[in-house]
Scaffold this active site. Structure first.
Site, short mmCIF file in Angstrom:
data_model
loop_
_atom_site.label_atom_id
_atom_site.label_comp_id
_atom_site.label_asym_id
_atom_site.label_seq_id
_atom_site.Cartn_x
_atom_site.Cartn_y
_atom_site.Cartn_z
CE LYS A 110 -54.66 -55.04 -47.35
NZ LYS A 110 -55.23 -53.74 -47.65
CE LYS A 194 -53.49 -38.12 -39.16
NZ LYS A 194 -54.13 -38.51 -40.38
CE LYS A 197 -60.04 -40.08 -47.27
NZ LYS A 197 -59.43 -38.77 -47.38
#
Ligand code: ADP
Ligand code: TRP
Length: 327
Positions: A110, A194, A197
């Site tokens: 992050k 793969k 989403k």
């Protein structure tokens, strides 16, 4: 043996989530006492829309129940309905070195992808996420925790934190074993990467027939004509997906037809569409039924919370007594 895992809502359920995570979790109901919760406290580190949080939580509950989670066998609840977990997170945070959390991949990623001036978005909850996750696990004397490979480090941190607490205050916590679901094959998406989403290449299992058809028909294929034999038929994406949703003999026969020549990709996709629709027909029916009766789903979650709270109250009492917080 107590098997526990936390379930994040990650939007509409797709074939990858189902075969990679949900079905194995549901199968574990046969192997021991399962404790599964919907990680809604955790979702607060990134999602700030209350309406969406409620919707996501409901959707995860519906998906799991529709796909075969059995509330008679599995203790299934919403994390925030057993708030003792946040109290335990505090106790654990006092034995968790800052350095341990600073090494967490999720937090480091992050930070690394942060745009300038976005430091505000890195909240303390995100930094402390592994401590809450440790509390999730330790609060229920969990023996085995099934997770994907990406969660391995969090499990190691849990073991570390439990070990530190035990060393300081006595044998309070059961040290859990991770159960990394490596054997599960990666389900390919409609573009061959793969299914995920984040790649926009998913096939959702509970979408309507029209959207399902659109997705299946857009599965990537090469330009060979139907008449041509295709010796590499097993590499075909539609065949690979067909193997997941159709009976083995049906998928094998279709693969053979493709290999021999005379069968086009359109036929394989048509078969995939039919079998995909049929494979989830029963789950779709159950999901609609459950969705029409929110009170029933709520009672399942409340009942799960009550059963989970019973275990939690014993463990938190043990932990507090050990560190001199109660008598
Ligand atoms: P997405 O990549 O769509 O955002 P998540 O990362 O939220 O999915 O994954 C949720 C769970 O589903 C994880 O346990 C993950 O391992 C599993 N999963 C997701 N995509 C696949 C896939 N293509 N094949 C196998 N398992 C998958
Ligand atoms: N962090 C896990 C994930 O992202 C979800 C989770 C929260 C979890 N608490 C847990 C998993 C406890 C196992 C045990 O998928």
């Amino acid at each position: 043996m107590r098997i526990l895992t936390g379930i994040q809502s990650s939007g509409a359920l797709h074939l990858g989530n189902y075969f990679g995570a949900m079905r194995p979790a549901i199968e574990l109901q046969e192997r021991g006492e399962t404790f599964y919760f919907i990680a809604d406290y955790h979702s607060m580190t990134s999602l700030t829309d209350p309406v969406r949080r409620r919707e996501y939580t409901r959707d995860v509950a519906l998906d799991f129940l529709a796909c075969g989670l059995d509330p008679a066998r599995c203790v299934f609840w919403r994390q925030s309905d057993v708030p003792a977990v946040t109290e335990l997170a505090w106790l654990l945070s006092t034995v968790t070195p800052m350095g341990l959390l600073e090494r967490a991949h999720s937090y480091k990623d992050k930070m690394a992808h942060l745009a300038d001036g976005d430091l505000e978005k890195v909240n303390h909850g995100l930094f402390a996420y592994p401590v809450l996750m440790a509390a999730d696990i330790l609060l229920f004397d969990s023996n085995v925790v099934p997770v994907g490979r990406d969660q391995k480090q969090h499990l190691e941190m849990t073991r570390d934190i439990a070990g530190k607490f035990n060393a300081l205050y006595g044998e309070v916590f059961v040290i859990p074993e991770p159960h990394i679901q490596d054997a599960v094959a990666v389900v390919p998406g409609i573009d061959g990467r793969k299914m995920s989403k984040s790649y926009g290449n998913t096939i959702e299992i509970f979408s309507d027939e029209k959207s399902l058809k659109k997705k299946v028909m857009s599965i990537k294929t090469d330009s060979r004509l139907p008449a041509e034999p295709k010796p590499d038929a097993d590499q075909n994406l539609a065949i690979q997906l067909l193997k997941l949703v159709a009976p083995a003999d049906v998928a094998a026969a279709m693969e053979e037809r493709l290999r021999a020549g005379g069968t086009g990709y359109g036929d394989v996709k048509k078969a995939l569409l039919e079998h995909c629709w049929d494979h989830f027909a029963e789950a779709r029916r159950r999901r609609a039924e459950l969705a029409a009766d929110p009170g029933h789903v709520e009672r399942i979650l409340q009942d799960g919370a009550a059963r989970a709270a019973e275990v939690a109250s014993r463990v938190i009492a043990r932990a507090k007594a050990a560190c001199g917080l109660s008598h």
